[in-house]
Design a protein around this motif. Structure first.
Motif, PDB file in Angstrom:
ATOM      1  N   TRP A  14      54.567  45.801  47.822  1.00 46.11           N
ATOM      2  CA  TRP A  14      53.396  46.550  48.363  1.00 46.11           C
ATOM      3  C   TRP A  14      52.581  46.943  47.058  1.00 46.11           C
ATOM      4  CZ3 TRP A  14      52.250  45.553  52.909  1.00 46.11           C
ATOM      5  CH2 TRP A  14      53.115  45.038  53.921  1.00 46.11           C
ATOM      6  N   VAL A  15      53.141  47.259  46.147  1.00 44.02           N
ATOM      7  CA  VAL A  15      52.298  47.692  44.963  1.00 44.02           C
ATOM      8  C   VAL A  15      51.468  46.465  44.294  1.00 44.02           C
ATOM      9  CG1 VAL A  15      52.266  49.159  42.725  1.00 44.02           C
ATOM     10  CG2 VAL A  15      53.585  49.809  44.649  1.00 44.02           C
ATOM     11  N   LEU A  16      52.223  45.441  44.212  1.00 39.81           N
ATOM     12  CA  LEU A  16      51.435  44.447  43.474  1.00 39.81           C
ATOM     13  C   LEU A  16      50.381  43.923  44.510  1.00 39.81           C
ATOM     14  CD1 LEU A  16      51.549  42.165  41.620  1.00 39.81           C
ATOM     15  CD2 LEU A  16      52.994  40.856  42.836  1.00 39.81           C
ATOM     16  N   LEU A  17      50.489  44.095  45.770  1.00 37.71           N
ATOM     17  CA  LEU A  17      49.490  43.736  46.776  1.00 37.71           C
ATOM     18  C   LEU A  17      48.457  44.661  46.591  1.00 37.71           C
ATOM     19  CD1 LEU A  17      48.633  41.774  49.010  1.00 37.71           C
ATOM     20  CD2 LEU A  17      49.762  43.263  50.729  1.00 37.71           C
ATOM     21  N   MET A  18      48.701  46.071  46.422  1.00 42.37           N
ATOM     22  CA  MET A  18      47.355  47.013  46.422  1.00 42.37           C
ATOM     23  C   MET A  18      46.718  46.819  44.951  1.00 42.37           C
ATOM     24  SD  MET A  18      49.084  50.486  48.111  1.00 42.37           S
ATOM     25  CE  MET A  18      50.274  50.607  46.960  1.00 42.37           C
ATOM     26  N   MET A  19      47.645  46.542  44.089  1.00 41.68           N
ATOM     27  CA  MET A  19      47.033  46.437  42.611  1.00 41.68           C
ATOM     28  C   MET A  19      45.924  45.032  42.688  1.00 41.68           C
ATOM     29  SD  MET A  19      49.958  47.296  39.857  1.00 41.68           S
ATOM     30  CE  MET A  19      49.188  46.636  38.634  1.00 41.68           C
ATOM     31  N   GLY A  25      38.531  44.230  44.562  1.00 41.26           N
ATOM     32  CA  GLY A  25      37.323  45.143  44.558  1.00 41.26           C
ATOM     33  C   GLY A  25      36.552  45.601  43.531  1.00 41.26           C
ATOM     34  N   CYS A  26      37.088  45.734  42.427  1.00 44.76           N
ATOM     35  CA  CYS A  26      36.525  45.803  41.262  1.00 44.76           C
ATOM     36  C   CYS A  26      35.631  44.926  40.946  1.00 44.76           C
ATOM     37  CB  CYS A  26      37.289  46.303  39.950  1.00 44.76           C
ATOM     38  SG  CYS A  26      38.268  47.638  40.162  1.00 44.76           S
ATOM     39  N   ILE A  27      35.977  43.441  40.948  1.00 45.03           N
ATOM     40  CA  ILE A  27      35.300  42.302  40.711  1.00 45.03           C
ATOM     41  C   ILE A  27      34.165  42.267  41.662  1.00 45.03           C
ATOM     42  CG2 ILE A  27      35.253  39.676  40.787  1.00 45.03           C
ATOM     43  CD1 ILE A  27      36.594  41.019  38.338  1.00 45.03           C
ATOM     44  N   LEU A  28      34.307  42.593  42.799  1.00 42.28           N
ATOM     45  CA  LEU A  28      33.352  42.174  43.979  1.00 42.28           C
ATOM     46  C   LEU A  28      32.387  43.536  43.742  1.00 42.28           C
ATOM     47  CD1 LEU A  28      35.321  41.609  47.035  1.00 42.28           C
ATOM     48  CD2 LEU A  28      33.955  39.980  45.841  1.00 42.28           C
ATOM     49  N   TRP A  29      32.481  44.621  43.368  1.00 39.78           N
ATOM     50  CA  TRP A  29      31.705  45.812  43.203  1.00 39.78           C
ATOM     51  C   TRP A  29      30.854  45.262  41.889  1.00 39.78           C
ATOM     52  CZ3 TRP A  29      31.464  49.426  39.095  1.00 39.78           C
ATOM     53  CH2 TRP A  29      30.371  50.447  39.611  1.00 39.78           C
TER      54      TRP A  29
END
Length: 65
Positions: A14-19, A25-29
């Motif tokens: 789960w943590v790997l998936l969230m990271m 999200g950072c790339i898209l932003w």
């Protein structure tokens, strides 16, 4: 099952998936269409004739600026 094994399994999945989601999200932003002027201004910043100096505490700006 001990605590270490449970936390290790959570971190591996789960943590790997969230990271990964945060990374996407950072790339898209960063590449969003509205950020083009911001990136252009940042690219031209090193070519400005006079760099802006940070204002010191208690200092006042000179007249004419």
């Amino acid at each position: 099952m001990d605590t270490y094994s449970i936390l290790r399994q959570i971190a591996d999945s789960w943590v790997l998936l969230m990271m990964f989601g945060f990374f996407l999200g950072c790339i898209l932003w960063a590449f969003r269409p509205g950020s083009r002027p911001l990136h252009d201004d940042a690219a031209r910043l090193i070519f400005s004739p006079e760099p802006e100096q940070p204002l010191q505490r208690g200092a006042k700006r000179e007249a004419g600026q």
